[in-house]
Every structure is written in C-alpha cells, then in structure tokens.
Design a protein around this motif. Structure first.
Motif, PDB file in Angstrom:
ATOM      1  N   GLY A   1      48.296   6.597 -57.345  1.00 52.71           N
ATOM      2  CA  GLY A   1      47.574   7.044 -58.527  1.00 52.71           C
ATOM      3  C   GLY A   1      46.474   6.087 -58.919  1.00 52.71           C
ATOM      4  N   GLY A   2      45.425   6.012 -58.118  1.00 53.34           N
ATOM      5  CA  GLY A   2      44.306   5.120 -58.432  1.00 53.34           C
ATOM      6  C   GLY A   2      44.434   3.783 -57.732  1.00 53.34           C
ATOM      7  N   ILE A   3      43.423   2.943 -57.901  1.00 57.50           N
ATOM      8  CA  ILE A   3      43.431   1.662 -57.204  1.00 57.50           C
ATOM      9  C   ILE A   3      44.367   0.680 -57.909  1.00 57.50           C
ATOM     10  CG2 ILE A   3      41.079   2.018 -56.395  1.00 57.50           C
ATOM     11  CD1 ILE A   3      40.243  -0.232 -58.359  1.00 57.50           C
ATOM     12  N   TRP A   4      44.795  -0.290 -57.170  1.00 58.57           N
ATOM     13  CA  TRP A   4      45.652  -1.340 -57.713  1.00 58.57           C
ATOM     14  C   TRP A   4      44.996  -2.673 -57.403  1.00 58.57           C
ATOM     15  CZ3 TRP A   4      47.874  -5.670 -55.665  1.00 58.57           C
ATOM     16  CH2 TRP A   4      48.855  -6.296 -56.424  1.00 58.57           C
ATOM     17  N   THR A   5      44.959  -3.563 -58.388  1.00 55.01           N
ATOM     18  CA  THR A   5      44.352  -4.881 -58.134  1.00 55.01           C
ATOM     19  C   THR A   5      45.320  -5.998 -58.495  1.00 55.01           C
ATOM     20  OG1 THR A   5      43.339  -4.886 -60.319  1.00 55.01           O
ATOM     21  CG2 THR A   5      41.969  -4.107 -58.493  1.00 55.01           C
ATOM     22  N   THR A   6      45.193  -7.081 -57.777  1.00 53.61           N
ATOM     23  CA  THR A   6      46.099  -8.218 -57.961  1.00 53.61           C
ATOM     24  C   THR A   6      45.679  -9.069 -59.155  1.00 53.61           C
ATOM     25  OG1 THR A   6      47.104 -10.130 -56.884  1.00 53.61           O
ATOM     26  CG2 THR A   6      44.781  -9.729 -56.410  1.00 53.61           C
ATOM     27  N   GLU A   7      46.672  -9.763 -59.712  1.00 55.06           N
ATOM     28  CA  GLU A   7      46.396 -10.718 -60.784  1.00 55.06           C
ATOM     29  C   GLU A   7      46.272 -12.144 -60.234  1.00 55.06           C
ATOM     30  OE1 GLU A   7      47.102  -9.867 -64.534  1.00 55.06           O
ATOM     31  OE2 GLU A   7      46.471  -7.954 -63.662  1.00 55.06           O
ATOM     32  N   VAL A   8      46.632 -12.302 -58.968  1.00 56.28           N
ATOM     33  CA  VAL A   8      46.582 -13.646 -58.378  1.00 56.28           C
ATOM     34  C   VAL A   8      45.141 -14.153 -58.413  1.00 56.28           C
ATOM     35  CG1 VAL A   8      46.956 -15.002 -56.275  1.00 56.28           C
ATOM     36  CG2 VAL A   8      48.598 -13.237 -56.933  1.00 56.28           C
ATOM     37  N   GLN A   9      44.982 -15.389 -58.837  1.00 56.43           N
ATOM     38  CA  GLN A   9      43.645 -15.922 -59.096  1.00 56.43           C
ATOM     39  C   GLN A   9      42.820 -16.071 -57.810  1.00 56.43           C
ATOM     40  OE1 GLN A   9      44.004 -19.379 -61.948  1.00 56.43           O
ATOM     41  NE2 GLN A   9      46.128 -18.727 -61.851  1.00 56.43           N
ATOM     42  N   TRP A  10      41.519 -15.936 -57.990  1.00 59.15           N
ATOM     43  CA  TRP A  10      40.620 -15.897 -56.835  1.00 59.15           C
ATOM     44  C   TRP A  10      40.695 -17.157 -55.992  1.00 59.15           C
ATOM     45  CZ3 TRP A  10      36.751 -19.422 -55.938  1.00 59.15           C
ATOM     46  CH2 TRP A  10      36.409 -20.257 -57.014  1.00 59.15           C
ATOM     47  N   TRP A  11      40.885 -18.303 -56.596  1.00 61.92           N
ATOM     48  CA  TRP A  11      40.888 -19.543 -55.803  1.00 61.92           C
ATOM     49  C   TRP A  11      42.154 -19.652 -54.964  1.00 61.92           C
ATOM     50  CZ3 TRP A  11      44.867 -22.941 -56.656  1.00 61.92           C
ATOM     51  CH2 TRP A  11      45.557 -22.833 -57.873  1.00 61.92           C
ATOM     52  N   ARG A  12      43.237 -19.047 -55.445  1.00 56.30           N
ATOM     53  CA  ARG A  12      44.454 -19.023 -54.623  1.00 56.30           C
ATOM     54  C   ARG A  12      44.247 -18.110 -53.415  1.00 56.30           C
ATOM     55  NH1 ARG A  12      49.711 -17.896 -58.261  1.00 56.30           N
ATOM     56  NH2 ARG A  12      50.738 -18.326 -56.253  1.00 56.30           N
ATOM     57  N   LEU A  13      43.592 -16.986 -53.638  1.00 51.96           N
ATOM     58  CA  LEU A  13      43.339 -16.046 -52.542  1.00 51.96           C
ATOM     59  C   LEU A  13      42.396 -16.668 -51.517  1.00 51.96           C
ATOM     60  CD1 LEU A  13      42.882 -12.781 -54.658  1.00 51.96           C
ATOM     61  CD2 LEU A  13      44.897 -13.447 -53.328  1.00 51.96           C
ATOM     62  N   LEU A  14      41.326 -17.284 -52.012  1.00 55.38           N
ATOM     63  CA  LEU A  14      40.331 -17.875 -51.105  1.00 55.38           C
ATOM     64  C   LEU A  14      40.910 -19.069 -50.348  1.00 55.38           C
ATOM     65  CD1 LEU A  14      37.352 -17.875 -50.128  1.00 55.38           C
ATOM     66  CD2 LEU A  14      36.846 -19.448 -52.010  1.00 55.38           C
ATOM     67  N   GLY A  15      41.534 -19.979 -51.085  1.00 57.61           N
ATOM     68  CA  GLY A  15      42.099 -21.175 -50.453  1.00 57.61           C
ATOM     69  C   GLY A  15      43.264 -20.830 -49.544  1.00 57.61           C
ATOM     70  N   GLY A  16      44.150 -19.955 -50.037  1.00 54.46           N
ATOM     71  CA  GLY A  16      45.285 -19.530 -49.218  1.00 54.46           C
ATOM     72  C   GLY A  16      44.814 -18.781 -47.991  1.00 54.46           C
ATOM     73  N   GLY A  17      43.829 -17.911 -48.185  1.00 59.39           N
ATOM     74  CA  GLY A  17      43.279 -17.162 -47.058  1.00 59.39           C
ATOM     75  C   GLY A  17      42.689 -18.092 -46.007  1.00 59.39           C
ATOM     76  N   PHE A  18      41.989 -19.117 -46.463  1.00 63.91           N
ATOM     77  CA  PHE A  18      41.401 -20.088 -45.527  1.00 63.91           C
ATOM     78  C   PHE A  18      42.492 -20.740 -44.666  1.00 63.91           C
ATOM     79  CE2 PHE A  18      39.968 -24.321 -44.306  1.00 63.91           C
ATOM     80  CZ  PHE A  18      38.700 -24.056 -43.799  1.00 63.91           C
ATOM     81  N   LEU A  19      43.550 -21.196 -45.327  1.00 66.75           N
ATOM     82  CA  LEU A  19      44.638 -21.861 -44.595  1.00 66.75           C
ATOM     83  C   LEU A  19      45.349 -20.882 -43.664  1.00 66.75           C
ATOM     84  CD1 LEU A  19      46.047 -24.048 -47.503  1.00 66.75           C
ATOM     85  CD2 LEU A  19      44.736 -24.827 -45.518  1.00 66.75           C
ATOM     86  N   VAL A  20      45.517 -19.642 -44.129  1.00 70.73           N
ATOM     87  CA  VAL A  20      46.110 -18.610 -43.269  1.00 70.73           C
ATOM     88  C   VAL A  20      45.232 -18.401 -42.035  1.00 70.73           C
ATOM     89  CG1 VAL A  20      46.501 -16.104 -43.108  1.00 70.73           C
ATOM     90  CG2 VAL A  20      47.476 -17.398 -45.010  1.00 70.73           C
ATOM     91  N   GLY A  21      43.920 -18.388 -42.246  1.00 67.11           N
ATOM     92  CA  GLY A  21      42.992 -18.206 -41.132  1.00 67.11           C
ATOM     93  C   GLY A  21      43.067 -19.339 -40.121  1.00 67.11           C
TER      94      GLY A  21
END
Lengths: 164, 156
Positions: A94-114
């Motif tokens: 029912g529509g889009i869903w967006t995370t509340e996790v902060q952008w720097w956690r996503l960016l930094g975590g994503g970098f380390l995951v990469g």
C-alpha cells in the motif's frame, strides 16, 4: 514499524511471527534455484557491484573476464530483484515505504558492506544462501564471521544510543 | 563468445529468477533495514528463517542437480557447487562486511529490493556499496602493481 518497537522489548522471540520470514526465505531460494537449474549459474547479489563498475571504470580489477562476461545478465538479475520487490509493494504494501535509519549509517554501512563483500568473496546471498547451500567451509567461516561482527556492531550502536 | 551459445530464454529466466528472489526479500522484511537491525539486536529472530529457508532450498537444488542432472538447458553449463578457496581475505572481508551490516542493516540483495519497495533513502547505501566496491578494487589494483605478480597469483 515504529508502533511495534515497544512490543519488541518484551522478549518475544518472533514478535512478527515466523511465516513471512519462512515464506520469503523459501522464495529467495526458489529464485536462485530457477536461475541455477536453467543456466547453471550460481547467482550472488554483490558481484553486480564490481561487474557494473566495469562499464565506467578502467581499473583492471573490474575488467577481468568474469566480470565483463557476466555484467549484462547481472544487470538483468538486479533489475529482477528491484521489480520483484516492487510487485510485492504494489500488491501488499500500500504505497512506498521508507526507512528511518539515518543517512550516514546507510552510506557508511553501505561503504563497508561494499568493501567487505568484495574482499570476502561474497555476501548474504552468495555465501549465506548459495555457499551454505553448497556446504562450503569457506562460506560457513565467512557467514559466522559477519554474523558475529554484525551482532556486536548493532548491539554497540544501540548501546551508545544511536537510533534509528 | 559464450553469449552466442546462450538460449533466447537466457535473459528472461534470469529476470524471472531475480523477480522471485526480490519478491521473497520483500516479503521476508530483509528489504527493511529496521527488521535486520531488530534481528541483530536480538529483538526478532525471524531472519534465521529467511537465511535458513533459502539455504535449504538451494542446498536441495544443488545436491539434486549435481548428482542427477546433466547440463543446464539454457547454457549447456555443468552443474557445480559454490565452493570458493579459503584465505585470510574471507575472514577480513567478513569482518568488514559485518561492521557495515550491523551499522546499516543493509546487504547487497536486500538493498536492491529496498529500492523496489520505494525506500529512496536506501540510495545512500547503494551509493556507499558502489564506493566501497570501487575503493577495494582500486586499492587492490594499486597494491598488485606495486608488489609484482607474486602476491596476485598467490591470492587468486
């Protein structure tokens, strides 16, 4: 999501039930199995990162034969993942869903995951699903390592009060 | 070269497989970083059933195919298992991956699925993953060019 958080603190092991998890997991396996049975390809999600970089980078590592040779179908596989999730969203979310996790956690975590997934030869799907399904010792070691470290990290992040 | 041997159905079946894969990730909740973080913080153990359920399906499929089936119909490839050589990088990479996963609640497949459920903030994580993959590739290319070919053959 937010209204669930207080309930989660009660110590119930499966506050959202088991069925969606099990059904989702089985379908993830079926998706990998369909590709494998038809093509013999063992599909992981993270090689897409390197193989796609070969379109735009001259770094020799990204232009090795196995990446250039597989980059087209990896794009298609990833497009399939995105659209499969979109089908779910249209039918059940029912529509889009967006995370509340902060952008720097996503960016930094994503970098380390990469970094980690490429250095460690795979991710949660490559090692965790296909590698474990292959009874590969390398994958068992990788999964045990990233699970333990991820649990420690998440608990630490929570303990220092970073939320969401 | 190998693309000439590919069947017309090759790309469609890859897409359909990805579709089921992504649909499953969305149902399972893994496309939501919050659900993954709840698991890692011991507040919801449901994710065990995602990885367990998926690994059981692939495990049975791999076992049956490698034992009883001949060659994949669309590529004529032999059925194999996913067995990669073990070295130090498996542990170092797993450790770095673990810190990233625990910090963000995001892994590659789940991040793509998260884009599909409309979670546009996840693009931070997608950008991060590409930057991370680029950084390690750049660094390893740099390292192998300064330390001769000896280490490269030893590690690959």
């Amino acid at each position: 999501m937010n209204e669930l958080s207080p309930l989660l603190a009660l110590g119930e092991p499966f506050p959202r039930g088991v069925l969606p998890y099990l059904l989702g997991g089985l379908l993830v396996g079926v998706g990998a199995a369909v590709i494998y049975l038809a093509t013999g390809i063992i599909a992981g999600a993270s090689t897409f990162l390197e193989s796609t970089l070969s379109y735009v980078s001259n770094v020799p590592r990204f232009n090795r034969f196995k990446y250039v040779q597989s980059r087209d179908w990896r794009l298609v596989f990833t497009a399939g993942i995105v659209s499969g999730a979109a089908v779910y969203a249209v039918l059940f979310q029912g529509g889009i869903w967006t995370t509340e996790v902060q952008w720097w956690r996503l960016l930094g975590g994503g970098f380390l995951v990469g970094v980690g997934t490429r250095l460690g030869k795979g991710c949660t799907s490559g090692h965790g699903v296909c590698g474990v399904g292959s009874l590969s010792n390398t994958s068992f070691v990788n999964v045990a390592t990233f699970l333990a470290i991820a649990i420690g990290t998440a608990q630490l992040v929570q303990a220092v009060g970073v939320a969401p | 070269m190998s693309s000439t041997r590919r069947s017309q159905l090759f790309m469609p079946i890859i897409y359909v497989g990805g579709l089921i894969f992504g649909f499953g990730l969305a149902i399972s909740g893994m496309a939501r970083p919050e659900v993954v973080l709840d698991f890692l913080q011991f507040e919801d153990f449901g994710l065990l059933f995602v990885m367990g359920g998926a690994a059981v399906v692939t495990g049975v499929t791999f076992a049956v195919a490698t034992r009883y089936l001949d060659r994949a119909p669309l590529t004529a490839s032999e059925y194999t298992r996913r067995v990669k050589a073990f070295d130090r990088n498996v542990v170092i990479g797993g450790t770095i991956f673990g810190v990233g996963w625990g910090l963000s609640g995001i892994c590659p497949g789940a991040a793509y699925a998260s884009v599909g459920i409309g979670n546009y903030p996840i693009l931070w994580a997608v950008v991060g993953m590409f930057l991370g993959a680029y950084a390690q590739g750049y660094w390893r290319a740099l390292r192998s060019s300064t330390t001769d070919d000896v280490t490269e053959t030893a590690s690959s």
